[in-house]
Design a protein around this motif. Sequence first.
Motif, PDB file in Angstrom:
ATOM      1  N   GLN A 203       0.824  -1.195   0.000  1.00  0.00           N
ATOM      2  CA  GLN A 203       0.000   0.000   0.000  1.00  0.00           C
ATOM      3  C   GLN A 203       0.865   1.254   0.000  1.00  0.00           C
ATOM      4  N   GLY A 204       0.189   2.374  -0.063  1.00  0.00           N
ATOM      5  CA  GLY A 204       0.863   3.655   0.008  1.00  0.00           C
ATOM      6  C   GLY A 204       1.842   3.875  -1.129  1.00  0.00           C
ATOM      7  N   GLU A 205       2.926   4.567  -0.821  1.00  0.00           N
ATOM      8  CA  GLU A 205       3.924   4.898  -1.824  1.00  0.00           C
ATOM      9  C   GLU A 205       4.586   3.649  -2.416  1.00  0.00           C
ATOM     10  N   GLN A 206       4.655   2.553  -1.649  1.00  0.00           N
ATOM     11  CA  GLN A 206       5.198   1.311  -2.191  1.00  0.00           C
ATOM     12  C   GLN A 206       4.357   0.807  -3.361  1.00  0.00           C
ATOM     13  N   LEU A 207       3.037   0.920  -3.241  1.00  0.00           N
ATOM     14  CA  LEU A 207       2.142   0.487  -4.309  1.00  0.00           C
ATOM     15  C   LEU A 207       2.339   1.352  -5.555  1.00  0.00           C
ATOM     16  N   LEU A 208       2.495   2.642  -5.364  1.00  0.00           N
ATOM     17  CA  LEU A 208       2.743   3.543  -6.488  1.00  0.00           C
ATOM     18  C   LEU A 208       4.055   3.203  -7.182  1.00  0.00           C
ATOM     19  N   SER A 209       5.072   2.857  -6.392  1.00  0.00           N
ATOM     20  CA  SER A 209       6.376   2.534  -6.952  1.00  0.00           C
ATOM     21  C   SER A 209       6.348   1.212  -7.698  1.00  0.00           C
ATOM     22  N   ARG A 210       5.762   0.177  -7.111  1.00  0.00           N
ATOM     23  CA  ARG A 210       5.740  -1.158  -7.729  1.00  0.00           C
ATOM     24  C   ARG A 210       4.997  -1.171  -9.042  1.00  0.00           C
ATOM     25  N   THR A 211       3.904  -0.434  -9.122  1.00  0.00           N
ATOM     26  CA  THR A 211       3.104  -0.433 -10.343  1.00  0.00           C
ATOM     27  C   THR A 211       3.700   0.429 -11.440  1.00  0.00           C
ATOM     28  N   GLY A 212       4.653   1.282 -11.094  1.00  0.00           N
ATOM     29  CA  GLY A 212       5.219   2.201 -12.077  1.00  0.00           C
ATOM     30  C   GLY A 212       4.436   3.479 -12.222  1.00  0.00           C
ATOM     31  N   VAL A 213       3.352   3.625 -11.447  1.00  0.00           N
ATOM     32  CA  VAL A 213       2.524   4.823 -11.546  1.00  0.00           C
ATOM     33  C   VAL A 213       3.306   6.068 -11.119  1.00  0.00           C
ATOM     34  N   ALA A 214       4.094   5.964 -10.053  1.00  0.00           N
ATOM     35  CA  ALA A 214       4.858   7.115  -9.577  1.00  0.00           C
ATOM     36  C   ALA A 214       5.813   7.622 -10.656  1.00  0.00           C
ATOM     37  N   ALA A 215       6.513   6.692 -11.323  1.00  0.00           N
ATOM     38  CA  ALA A 215       7.448   7.090 -12.371  1.00  0.00           C
ATOM     39  C   ALA A 215       6.718   7.663 -13.585  1.00  0.00           C
ATOM     40  N   LEU A 216       5.564   7.100 -13.917  1.00  0.00           N
ATOM     41  CA  LEU A 216       4.795   7.587 -15.059  1.00  0.00           C
ATOM     42  C   LEU A 216       4.311   9.013 -14.820  1.00  0.00           C
ATOM     43  N   LEU A 217       3.778   9.271 -13.629  1.00  0.00           N
ATOM     44  CA  LEU A 217       3.293  10.619 -13.314  1.00  0.00           C
ATOM     45  C   LEU A 217       4.443  11.623 -13.307  1.00  0.00           C
ATOM     46  N   LYS A 218       5.588  11.195 -12.803  1.00  0.00           N
ATOM     47  CA  LYS A 218       6.750  12.081 -12.786  1.00  0.00           C
ATOM     48  C   LYS A 218       7.202  12.417 -14.200  1.00  0.00           C
ATOM     49  N   ALA A 219       7.240  11.392 -15.070  1.00  0.00           N
ATOM     50  CA  ALA A 219       7.648  11.625 -16.450  1.00  0.00           C
ATOM     51  C   ALA A 219       6.666  12.524 -17.188  1.00  0.00           C
ATOM     52  N   ALA A 220       5.378  12.413 -16.843  1.00  0.00           N
ATOM     53  CA  ALA A 220       4.359  13.228 -17.498  1.00  0.00           C
ATOM     54  C   ALA A 220       4.248  14.625 -16.894  1.00  0.00           C
ATOM     55  N   GLY A 221       4.920  14.866 -15.772  1.00  0.00           N
ATOM     56  CA  GLY A 221       4.843  16.166 -15.121  1.00  0.00           C
ATOM     57  C   GLY A 221       3.504  16.417 -14.454  1.00  0.00           C
ATOM     58  N   ILE A 222       2.844  15.347 -13.995  1.00  0.00           N
ATOM     59  CA  ILE A 222       1.534  15.477 -13.346  1.00  0.00           C
ATOM     60  C   ILE A 222       1.743  15.497 -11.831  1.00  0.00           C
ATOM     61  N   PRO A 223       1.371  16.554 -11.138  1.00  0.00           N
ATOM     62  CA  PRO A 223       1.523  16.607  -9.674  1.00  0.00           C
ATOM     63  C   PRO A 223       0.686  15.517  -9.002  1.00  0.00           C
ATOM     64  N   LEU A 224       1.258  14.897  -7.971  1.00  0.00           N
ATOM     65  CA  LEU A 224       0.594  13.810  -7.260  1.00  0.00           C
ATOM     66  C   LEU A 224       0.249  14.236  -5.841  1.00  0.00           C
ATOM     67  N   HIS A 225      -1.003  13.995  -5.452  1.00  0.00           N
ATOM     68  CA  HIS A 225      -1.462  14.265  -4.088  1.00  0.00           C
ATOM     69  C   HIS A 225      -1.935  12.949  -3.488  1.00  0.00           C
ATOM     70  N   VAL A 226      -1.490  12.642  -2.277  1.00  0.00           N
ATOM     71  CA  VAL A 226      -1.886  11.418  -1.575  1.00  0.00           C
ATOM     72  C   VAL A 226      -2.805  11.779  -0.431  1.00  0.00           C
ATOM     73  N   VAL A 227      -3.991  11.178  -0.391  1.00  0.00           N
ATOM     74  CA  VAL A 227      -4.954  11.408   0.691  1.00  0.00           C
ATOM     75  C   VAL A 227      -5.316  10.069   1.304  1.00  0.00           C
ATOM     76  N   ARG A 228      -5.729  10.085   2.545  1.00  0.00           N
ATOM     77  CA  ARG A 228      -6.092   8.853   3.250  1.00  0.00           C
ATOM     78  C   ARG A 228      -7.501   8.940   3.840  1.00  0.00           C
ATOM     79  N   ASP A 229      -8.341   9.666   3.130  1.00  0.00           N
ATOM     80  CA  ASP A 229      -9.736   9.821   3.537  1.00  0.00           C
ATOM     81  C   ASP A 229     -10.557  10.062   2.277  1.00  0.00           C
ATOM     82  N   ARG A 230     -11.542   9.204   2.031  1.00  0.00           N
ATOM     83  CA  ARG A 230     -12.368   9.363   0.834  1.00  0.00           C
ATOM     84  C   ARG A 230     -13.206  10.629   0.856  1.00  0.00           C
ATOM     85  N   ASN A 231     -13.350  11.241   2.011  1.00  0.00           N
ATOM     86  CA  ASN A 231     -14.103  12.493   2.110  1.00  0.00           C
ATOM     87  C   ASN A 231     -13.212  13.721   1.985  1.00  0.00           C
TER      88      ASN A 231
END
Length: 416
Positions: free
Chosen positions: A82-110
């Motif tokens: 979970q968390g940042e580990q999940l973003l790293s394993r899936t490659g999503v973190a690197a993809l967003l960084k390469a695309a220049g898309i800012p990433l926000h992490v929240v831990r509440d659906r509200n």
Amino acid sequence: MDDGDLVLQTRRRRFHFRVGDSGIARAVFIDVAGADKERMGPAIPGSWGELQLQDRVGALVGWLDLEDWLPESPALPKRSVQGEQLLSRTGVAALLKAAGIPLHVVRDRNDPLVSKKAWRGGGRSLSPGSAFPMWYWGTRAAAGLVWFALFSVIVFSDAAAPWAVLPLSAAAFVSPVTRLALRGWTRLRMRRYSPSVRERIGPAPVSGLGTTVRFCRDTELRVQDHDLVLRDISGQEFWLPLTGPHAVASLVLVRDREGTALGAELRGADEQLRAVLPWRLWFGGKNGEDGWSRLRSAVGLRYTERRLSGRVGWPKGPALGAQLLPESRRDACSLSRFPSTIAGVSSTVVMAFGSFFSVTQGVRIEDTYPTAAMAAILMGALGGLLQAAPYLIHQLRSRLRLDRPVTDQTSAGSAV
């Protein structure tokens, strides 16, 4: 990425999403487990975490469940990563960084950053899609709706006329025919599927593990140009990338404190454990050392060794590859059945009931409408046969050959 666009490639289409003020302006990772989805049979586990792609005003452009893009997720307990580990394993973190898309992490659906349109038709799902084609699901859904409507009419109005019985029997007959068509379509696609393979490594187990003909025939490691693929006896494949920022980076041989090989670990660039290869299962028996040598040469990964201290168990916690060998012949037979549908066993039960109901309704109108009755009875009987025959053949092959113990193994294991 393609010319500044974020691209989703599926089996049939490519979807382009603009990045920037006119398209995707930010990503919001909701690091919260989703609720389990109820259905007939076992509930479908909720998501491990959801990523939303939003425009500059927060409207939803696209969304995905991250475990859909994690190869090992089917073999792991829910939210074990979970968390940042999940973003790293899936490659999503690197993809967003390469695309220049800012990433926000929240831990509440509200949280105010979360778009509330995810389940109201807003945005596009970025899921890899179903393993089965849309024609299969569409045909099954249409036949199911027709059958249920006519079933309700017959039961609640006590109608017994050809205009109701014949379409009902035809709708029930469509389901087993569609399933057989799906089986043929799958076999045809598998025969046409020819990836560029550098090396294939089959298991070389020591004796006494309970390995079967099916396990030794169907389980394999496949080293391709860009991926390492692990296949189990169900035919499910787990593709671990060998290139890119989320690739498998190292191969680690693990020994116990006496120096005996326990297994190999495949780890990512940040040392996250991606998969394990138990030594006694893959390399401990006849020709095991040759398989190990070919694997090391083909994958080209950084190689290290480590030794456990004390009585520490291995692997520590759940991992892809740790439970490849079914615990019993019954489990092996169940895992290798075709197909596995989203409705689980209830799908087969409903199909069997549909065929039986067709026969009973045909018998019911036999005196007044003999021709229609014969047609309904034949469709019901043939539909039941089309369901039963593949099941019986699978059971016989499993019991007589495929799920019998392998007998030509050497009794002595080898250690590196």
